[in-house]
Design an enzyme around this catalytic site. Structure first.
Site, PDB file in Angstrom:
ATOM      1  N   TYR A 272      24.219 -36.615  14.804  1.00 39.04           N
ATOM      2  CA  TYR A 272      25.129 -37.429  15.601  1.00 39.04           C
ATOM      3  C   TYR A 272      24.392 -38.553  16.285  1.00 39.04           C
ATOM      4  O   TYR A 272      23.192 -38.495  16.521  1.00 39.04           O
ATOM      5  CB  TYR A 272      25.961 -36.610  16.575  1.00 39.04           C
ATOM      6  CG  TYR A 272      25.213 -35.700  17.518  1.00 39.04           C
ATOM      7  CD1 TYR A 272      24.833 -34.422  17.135  1.00 39.04           C
ATOM      8  CD2 TYR A 272      24.909 -36.123  18.815  1.00 39.04           C
ATOM      9  CE1 TYR A 272      24.158 -33.582  18.012  1.00 39.04           C
ATOM     10  CE2 TYR A 272      24.251 -35.283  19.697  1.00 39.04           C
ATOM     11  CZ  TYR A 272      23.868 -34.017  19.291  1.00 39.04           C
ATOM     12  OH  TYR A 272      23.200 -33.199  20.164  1.00 39.04           O
TER      13      TYR A 272
ATOM     14  N   HIS B 293       5.177 -26.451  11.965  1.00 43.17           N
ATOM     15  CA  HIS B 293       6.580 -26.853  11.798  1.00 43.17           C
ATOM     16  C   HIS B 293       6.880 -28.217  12.441  1.00 43.17           C
ATOM     17  O   HIS B 293       7.405 -29.111  11.800  1.00 43.17           O
ATOM     18  CB  HIS B 293       7.534 -25.809  12.386  1.00 43.17           C
ATOM     19  CG  HIS B 293       7.352 -24.428  11.812  1.00 43.17           C
ATOM     20  ND1 HIS B 293       6.946 -24.206  10.524  1.00 43.17           N
ATOM     21  CD2 HIS B 293       7.536 -23.196  12.358  1.00 43.17           C
ATOM     22  CE1 HIS B 293       6.892 -22.886  10.298  1.00 43.17           C
ATOM     23  NE2 HIS B 293       7.241 -22.260  11.402  1.00 43.17           N
TER      24      HIS B 293
ATOM     25  N   ARG C 278       0.806  -1.223   0.000  1.00 44.76           N
ATOM     26  CA  ARG C 278       0.000   0.000   0.000  1.00 44.76           C
ATOM     27  C   ARG C 278       0.840   1.274   0.000  1.00 44.76           C
ATOM     28  O   ARG C 278       0.487   2.263  -0.617  1.00 44.76           O
ATOM     29  CB  ARG C 278      -0.938   0.003   1.213  1.00 44.76           C
ATOM     30  CG  ARG C 278      -2.111  -0.921   1.011  1.00 44.76           C
ATOM     31  CD  ARG C 278      -2.931  -1.023   2.260  1.00 44.76           C
ATOM     32  NE  ARG C 278      -2.078  -1.406   3.377  1.00 44.76           N
ATOM     33  CZ  ARG C 278      -2.532  -1.695   4.585  1.00 44.76           C
ATOM     34  NH1 ARG C 278      -3.813  -1.621   4.845  1.00 44.76           N
ATOM     35  NH2 ARG C 278      -1.702  -2.049   5.547  1.00 44.76           N
TER      36      ARG C 278
HETATM   37  C1  BG6 Z   1       7.840 -18.717  12.202  1.00 44.11           C
HETATM   38  C2  BG6 Z   1       7.156 -18.334  13.478  1.00 44.11           C
HETATM   39  O1  BG6 Z   1       7.018 -19.551  11.434  1.00 44.11           O
HETATM   40  O2  BG6 Z   1       9.038 -19.395  12.497  1.00 44.11           O
HETATM   41  C3  BG6 Z   1       8.075 -17.507  14.359  1.00 44.11           C
HETATM   42  O3  BG6 Z   1       5.982 -17.610  13.169  1.00 44.11           O
HETATM   43  C4  BG6 Z   1       9.399 -18.185  14.553  1.00 44.11           C
HETATM   44  O4  BG6 Z   1       7.456 -17.252  15.610  1.00 44.11           O
HETATM   45  C5  BG6 Z   1       9.974 -18.630  13.218  1.00 44.11           C
HETATM   46  O5  BG6 Z   1      10.271 -17.279  15.180  1.00 44.11           O
HETATM   47  C6  BG6 Z   1      11.221 -19.471  13.409  1.00 44.11           C
HETATM   48  O6  BG6 Z   1      11.831 -19.724  12.182  1.00 44.11           O
HETATM   49  P1  BG6 Z   1      13.384 -20.019  12.088  1.00 44.11           P
HETATM   50  O7  BG6 Z   1      13.584 -20.434  10.666  1.00 44.11           O
HETATM   51  O8  BG6 Z   1      14.081 -18.764  12.450  1.00 44.11           O
HETATM   52  O9  BG6 Z   1      13.652 -21.106  13.074  1.00 44.11           O
END
Ligand code: BG6
Length: 489
Positions: free
Chosen positions: A384, A241, A46
């Site tokens: 490891y 993750h 924007r």
């Molecule tokens: C993101 C989260 O997906 O991953 C963050 O929203 C987090 O809170 C980040 O800090 C961590 O990513 P990396 O690659 O730095 O471990």
């Protein structure tokens, strides 16, 4: 051969993610000659800005980190010349039509492939996708859209988001990114398991006692409290993750390395997981703390966080997979902010050796003798394996030592950032590392009942000091399943 052009439009170009990750990753790909000859980058946001101002902004975060080849600065200039800016509202069809006009001008009648990267808050995903797909999609080549999490905040909202996006895009056009899947060690997990005879036969309840997935950061929300407080650590890290790593870890052997075959297996294993129970979860929140004359803020000191917030900044959970391979094996996850260290790792603890001849040498604590395989995702990537070994000498003293593959020593060249791999895959149409919608549904089904219960019952998080090892509750949870967290020695 018909010549084609590639444009990558970063929507939300002035945001943090774009500046810190996306533009630098694009430059790295350009530098490595991974992008087509005819490509351009458009920043869309924007703020009003000229092309020159965008270039200036981007140039601050580009680095010649890959190597110090003399031509890096020149390459940077060449790259910046391919970057343009278009200022527009996120829900304005006219503004996207105007972008389309600019893109066409640069494409000069060639077949055009267009990739949109949505680096924006989720509440505007649908508006942008609507405008971009109706007014700025490619007429002659492909159009793909990369979306960043959060993909909703529970099963219902995620389902709703998927349905809305699918009004404008096919599943094939949507690339849901989870940047952990682009990390080198996470990619290597399958290689390690499926191409080494010494691992795959051991990959089951017969030999593995427990698996631990650990994520910790040594900083708090630092300005991101507004976003974070709406989501919390379970949605921010665990549901995506860590769960993605778990699915890759525990899936059955896919039919092939094809994206659909891999994702089919991931969905199956996700569906075999038992929805999380409140008694198998510990939540925590960091509190202020002073150490060495320095004081560290509490989570609720963040000005964007309400004073009475009970949003967890730490969580530990035990997950079980109800299938023949993993029956009874606890998969423990732990994720937290403002802890003592920054680390992400996968730890596999093996069972005791039956009738161990050297039992006596370990005293009463046989746990000290179990093998443990560690994949350190970051920092300082390594794999490891803790093995028992005789200390050289005339006596018979045993010692647990590491067979150690330290990436820095074995592979001295720079490891690409996760975003580089994922952006390249999206350009090439490789979907293996992106989340399919049924995977996303399965991931939410696992966590939604727990998240609802935590919120309905207003479960108060256990407070832990900034910079500590997290709440003691995490130890009790592990102990309940006869597990010791491997990262605590
Ligand atoms: C993101 C989260 O997906 O991953 C963050 O929203 C987090 O809170 C980040 O800090 C961590 O990513 P990396 O690659 O730095 O471990």
């Amino acid at each position: 051969k018909v010549q084609s052009t590639l444009s990558i439009t970063v929507v939300g170009a002035s945001g943090d993610l774009a500046k810190k990750k996306i533009f630098p990753a694009l430059f790295a790909l350009y530098y490595e000659d991974c992008l087509p000859e005819d490509f351009i980058v458009f920043g869309y946001a924007r703020t009003s800005m000229t092309d020159e101002q965008l270039r200036n902004m981007i140039s601050k975060t580009l680095t010649c980190r890959i190597d110090k080849r003399a031509n890096c600065e020149d390459k940077m200039d060449e790259f910046l010349k391919r970057c343009f800016y278009h200022s527009g509202q996120y829900s304005s069809e006219e503004d996207f039509s105007e972008l389309d006009r600019k893109l066409k001008e640069k494409e000069d009648g060639k077949v055009s492939n267009r990739l949109f990267y949505l680096s924006i808050p989720p509440n505007i995903f649908v508006d942008v996708v609507k405008c971009a797909s109706q007014r700025a999609s490619s007429g002659s080549g492909w159009t793909r859209v990369i979306v960043e999490k959060p993909f909703g905040r529970d099963s219902d909202s995620s389902g709703e988001l998927t349905r809305s996006l699918k009004q404008y895009l096919t599943e094939d056009q949507i690339f849901r990114i989870d940047h952990y899947l682009g990390k080198e060690l996470v990619e290597n997990l399958s290689v390690l398991r499926f191409s080494n005879l010494v691992f795959e036969p051991l990959w089951s309840r017969s030999y593995i006692r427990n698996v631990q997935l650990i994520f910790s950061e040594d900083f708090g929300t630092e300005g991101r409290g507004g976003y974070f407080d709406n989501y919390g650590i379970i949605r921010d890290i665990m549901q995506n993750h860590l769960l993605q790593i778990l699915a890759l870890f525990a899936m059955e052997t896919p039919v092939s390395l094809d994206a659909e075959d891999i994702r089919n297996e991931k969905v199956k294993v996700l569906k075999s997981m038992r929805p999380l129970q409140l008694e198998d979860v510990v939540v925590g929140q960091y509190k202020g703390h002073s150490k060495g004359g320095k004081s560290y803020p509490a989570y609720i000191d963040d000005p964007t966080v309400p004073n009475d917030s009970i949003t967890p900044t730490f969580a530990a959970a035990a997950i079980f997979i109800d299938n023949a391979r993993w029956d009874g094996v606890p998969f423990l996850m732990k994720a937290g902010k403002a802890l003592h260290t920054r680390r992400a790792e996968i730890r596999v603890q093996f069972r005791h050796v039956p009738g161990n001849l050297y039992k006596r040498n370990f005293g009463t604590d046989l746990d000290k003798a179990t093998n443990e395989l560690v994949l350190r995702v970051q920092p300082n990537e390594a794999i490891y394996l803790k093995i028992n070994n005789k200390v050289p000498g005339l006596g018979m003293r045993l010692d647990r030592s590491d067979l150690n593959l330290l990436y820095r020593s074995r592979y001295p060249s720079e490891i690409p950032d996760a975003y580089e791999r994922l952006l390249l895959d999206a350009v090439e149409g490789e979907r293996r590392l992106f989340i399919r919608s049924d995977e996303l549904d399965a991931a939410w089904s696992l966590f939604t009942p727990l998240l609802n219960e935590l919120e309905e019952k207003k479960i108060a998080p256990e407070l832990y000091p900034y910079g500590s090892r997290g709440p003691v509750g995490a130890h009790y949870l592990a102990a309940k399943y006869n597990v010791r967290w491997g990262d605590l020695g």
